[in-house]
Design a protein around this motif. Structure first.
Motif, PDB file in Angstrom:
ATOM      1  N   UNK A   1       0.771  -1.203   0.132  1.00  0.00           N
ATOM      2  CA  UNK A   1       0.021   0.175   0.034  1.00  0.00           C
ATOM      3  C   UNK A   1       0.793   1.243   0.050  1.00  0.00           C
ATOM      4  N   UNK A   2       1.999   1.391   0.774  1.00  0.00           N
ATOM      5  CA  UNK A   2       2.825   2.400   0.818  1.00  0.00           C
ATOM      6  C   UNK A   2       3.596   2.865  -0.418  1.00  0.00           C
ATOM      7  N   UNK A   3       4.027   1.477  -1.132  1.00  0.00           N
ATOM      8  CA  UNK A   3       4.555   1.632  -2.535  1.00  0.00           C
ATOM      9  C   UNK A   3       3.631   2.317  -3.412  1.00  0.00           C
ATOM     10  N   UNK A   4       2.420   1.754  -3.474  1.00  0.00           N
ATOM     11  CA  UNK A   4       1.451   2.155  -4.444  1.00  0.00           C
ATOM     12  C   UNK A   4       0.967   3.808  -4.104  1.00  0.00           C
ATOM     13  N   UNK A   5       0.847   4.213  -3.041  1.00  0.00           N
ATOM     14  CA  UNK A   5       0.924   5.517  -2.365  1.00  0.00           C
ATOM     15  C   UNK A   5       1.874   6.490  -3.095  1.00  0.00           C
TER      16      UNK A   5
END
Length: 865
Positions: free
Chosen positions: A290-294
């Protein structure tokens, strides 16, 4: 005829199967007159016993020499005859009518033939304090078994969640995947439930072991192999919950099955930790996705690409998942870099406790638990070596608003500050001395360090701070509250014991409760109630944590090192979870009771002083500047010489003419015009009373603080804060207070006398602020704010400032500071509420993503539920 059962045993119910109820024989009071210290040996061979006694008698007769055997009146004629040669073989008649020669002495008492008259000695075997090979083998078997029980335990949880617990059937069979090729084994097992035993038969095979079958049916084995006994998982859960809340066990199950129950409790907890770790690994992978996508969406359009692989940065940009799970209010945010003048991003507290000691006789055990809160000992020792090497170098020059004289007095008043110098006999008796804690402002335990030295050395606090810095962003700031924060701050400034990148992002303050043990000039810079940006953080959460852990003291005192780590770490985890669940209510209580009520009272005081907030702020800055100056602290030489002056002054009335010249010479040796040029020309008697009043007030403050601590100890049970003192400790404490009271009252009366003298000799042109007298009642003295203020011995400006002469202005300054702290607390509570909402939404996303990921560990867990 054999005797029948006793009356007590005959009243026990008869059972056809199982072990029945446990019977304890009634204890009988021993006759004290029959006690003896002589060790008795029971012999079943009378002839061998006779030979031993005869040998002892012969040896005694041989020692006499001159007396004939017949002259001894205690020896009969039969005994005086020569002893036959060779061993005597007594004849014993068996119960079937035959006779046979039996030499019982040859195998019952072989030492009687060779060593007549000697008593057998019992060798004292040393208790084993290190694990042997059998312990390692048992640990290895349990370690291999635990992963295989995860799925079965999850299946049991799925079936029983929210339902009434039932007992297992009398026959349990395996779920064989290969019924034609597997070999089956049947085993009878005793099961322990809440109120009864049960015998069951378990049929296992190669693909479904006995322990897996037991766990699926709500029973946990007490052995990794060849299981004969099992305990209900519901009973173990109740036991664990009871231990978390009260640290006490049920004695009815403890004695008969101590070892078996201990293994079941220990390894069921290991199984739960294994499941928790698997869940956290899956959630961590989902969180990283999720952090990488954000981050990918925040980049410009031309930099986006489906095949772009985001590289992990060497610098941390957010708090670690471990910290976010512990306290989402402190570490769940996304914006960092708050100025230290505003309190910093994080406010953490540290303190040591030496009650949680462990005896060396407790021994060592095979480590079976990886603690989540306790930092490694190797890391603490490495920090200790770094501090030792740093102190060998030349100290750096530092610029501080607090004089070194004041910090030296603070260091002398606290035992924790002398940890590096402390050595005692406890090193030879105890292996572990206590714990050093690090918690957040919401009383949630973060990290602990094991204290293995007699004193509270600085390496433990520094190790916890540097370890904590690894889990926070590289640009975040923190405020550390410590009992002797002023001493640690000076050490950090003088020596390189903290990395340069971290030193600029840390500030040290004292805790609120221990603040009145410090000098007033020290409090102006380190008291959390007087420092800007700290809100209502008191730093006393560590004391509340010690209160929760106090019931472990007696348990870990004799336990092994590995078990002590396990018990403490799991108890800290339980405390952290309970506090995290209470965060919402905590913020609500702090806002309504901690802010609103205090702010309303403070605003009323500000109105009564008839001064604006701006004017009060200016007066506060003037007060700090005047009271933080170095001349406000009399050097030790001045105090020493002043005692001689005062002694001579007391004798001046009788021999005034004889010693007047000596008094003048000693007073000239004080070099007051050089040390305090502004006092030149002031009346000598006024200066003597002024300096004496300053020293008396410092003495009064020290004695009063000791009495305050003792009164707190007497009142520790008020409101259910802690357990009450016993009668003996209560009497000792009251006696100590009564002994201190006369000396304290004499010092207060003498100080008030000096105040009267200065008021009589006061010259308004000197612009010296007059000190106010102190109340003689201890209760009024504790509430008097002037107790913490030093006597100023330096004249001020031409016109006295209102904070010196106006009592209402001083009260207004206190109210103004409280209003500022309440406003700061409001802002921090709003930030913490936003952090919790952000963390909650993020956790929901992680759980949903992990549940829908086929490679996630939660995917199999979801099937079981």
């Amino acid at each position: 005829m054999a005797p029948g059962p006793s009356k007590a045993r005959g009243m026990q119910p008869t059972v056809k199967e199982g072990m029945g109820s446990h019977f304890s024989s009634p204890t009988k009071k021993r006759n004290s007159k029959r006690k003896t210290q002589t060790q008795a040996f029971v012999s079943f061979d009378h002839e061998a016993k006779k030979r031993k006694l005869q040998a002892e008698l012969d040896s005694l007769q041989a020692m006499e020499g001159s007396l004939p055997v017949s002259s001894n009146p205690f020896v009969s004629e039969k005994q005086s005859k020569p002893k036959p040669k060779g061993p005597i073989k007594p004849v014993s008649t068996d119960f079937f009518g035959g006779s046979q020669a039996v030499n019982h002495g040859d195998y019952l008492f072989p030492e009687l033939e060779d060593t007549a008259g000697s008593t057998p000695t019992v060798e004292n075997k040393k208790r084993r304090t290190a694990p042997n090979q059998a312990a390692y083998n048992l640990h290895s078997k349990w370690t291999r078994l635990i992963p295989s029980l995860v799925d079965d335990f999850l299946e049991y949880s799925k079936v029983t969640i929210g339902k009434i617990v039932t007992t297992a059937p009398f026959t349990l069979k395996s779920r064989c995947l290969h019924p034609l090729s597997c070999q089956y084994k049947s085993r009878k097992i005793i099961c322990l439930y809440f109120d009864h035993f049960k015998n069951i038969t378990v049929t296992s095979c190669n693909c479904d072991s006995t322990n897996q079958i037991l766990v699926r049916n709500g029973l946990f084995p007490t052995s990794p192999s060849q299981t004969r006994f099992s305990v209900s998982i519901a009973l173990l859960d109740f036991y664990a919950t009871l231990f978390e809340t009260s640290c006490e066990a049920n004695e009815r199950y403890k004695d008969p099955f101590r070892r078996s129950l201990g293994y079941a409790i220990q390894w069921l907890d290991v199984l739960r930790v294994e499941i928790e770790n698997r869940v956290q690994v899956s959630l961590k992978v989902a969180d990283q996705a999720i952090t990488a996508e954000k981050v990918k969406r925040q980049k410009p359009t031309e930099e986006r690409g489906s095949d772009i692989k985001l590289k992990a940065s060497s610098k941390r940009e957010e708090c670690s998942r471990e910290l976010r799970q512990l306290c989402p209010a402190c570490f769940g945010g996304e914006v960092f870099g708050t100025s230290l003048l505003d309190g910093g991003d994080f406010q953490i507290c540290t303190d040591g406790n030496f009650h949680h000691k462990r005896l060396k006789s407790g021994g060592e055990n095979v480590p079976f638990h990886s603690p989540a809160h306790i930092i490694p000992k190797e890391y603490v020792d490495r920090i200790g070596d770094l501090i030792i090497n740093a102190r060998k170098k030349t100290p750096k020059k530092r610029t501080s608003q607090v004089p070194d004289e004041a910090i030296d007095e603070c260091e002398e008043s606290y035992e924790a500050a002398e940890g590096d110098k402390k050595r005692n006999h406890a090193e030879n008796r105890y292996s572990d001395m206590g714990w050093m804690s690090l918690i957040c402002r919401h009383d949630i335990p973060l990290f602990f360090a094991n204290i293995d030295t007699p004193g509270e050395q600085q390496k433990y606090a520094v190790a916890l701070i540097t370890w904590f810095s690894k889990f926070i962003p590289s640009h975040s700031t923190m405020t550390v509250l410590y009992d002797i924060g002023c001493v640690l701050d000076r050490s950090v400034q003088m020596y390189d014991i903290l990395p340069e990148s971290l030193k600029e992002r840390v500030q040290f303050v004292t805790t609120a409760m221990h603040a009145y043990g410090h000098q007033w000039s020290c409090q102006l810079s380190y008291n959390p109630r007087l420092c800007k940006g700290l809100g209502l953080t008191d730093g006393e959460g560590v004391e509340r944590t010690w209160s929760r852990l106090r019931k472990l003291i007696g348990i870990v005192r004799t336990s092994s090192h590995a078990r002590r780590l396990w018990l403490t770490d799991r108890q800290l985890t339980a405390i952290a979870i309970s506090h995290r669940e209470d965060l919402g209510d905590w913020i609500k209580r702090r806002y309504h009771k901690g802010i609103k009520e205090k702010e309303e009272r403070a605003q009323e005081l500000v109105k009564q002083c008839n001064k604006s907030m701006t004017e009060l702020d200016q007066q506060w800055n003037l007060q700090k500047t005047a009271q933080q100056s170095a001349p406000a602290h009399a050097p030790a030489r001045l105090k020493k010489e002043l005692n001689s002056v005062l002694t001579l002054q007391s004798e001046l009335e009788a021999v005034e003419n004889a010693i007047q010249t000596k008094v003048d010479a000693l007073f000239a040796s004080l070099r007051i015009p050089e040390t305090y040029p502004s006092l030149n020309g002031v009346n000598l008697e006024f200066i003597q009373a002024l300096i004496q009043a300053r020293d008396l007030k410092a003495n009064i403050r020290k004695r009063a603080n000791e009495s305050f601590f003792e009164y707190d100890r007497l009142d520790q049970a008020v409101g259910g804060k802690a357990n009450p003192l016993g009668t003996k400790l209560h009497q000792h404490t009251r006696k100590a207070i009564s002994k201190r009271a006369p000396a304290l009252l004499r010092a207060i009366r003498k100080y008030n006398s000096c105040c009267e003298t200065m008021e009589r000799l006061y010259n308004p042109e000197s612009n010296l602020p007059l000190p106010t007298p102190l109340p003689t009642k201890l209760g009024d003295l504790r509430q008097n704010p002037s107790l913490l203020e030093d006597v100023c011995i330096v004249p001020t400006d031409e016109k006295p400032q209102p904070w010196l002469v106006d009592k209402n202005v001083r009260h207004g300054i206190q109210a103004m500071l409280k209003i500022h702290r309440c406003n700061e607390e409001k802002q921090r509570l709003v930030t913490e509420a936003n952090n919790m909402c952000c963390w909650f939404g993020r956790e929901i996303g992680c759980v949903e993503l992990a549940l829908h990921s086929p490679e996630s560990n939660l995917h199999n867990t979801e099937k079981n539920f």
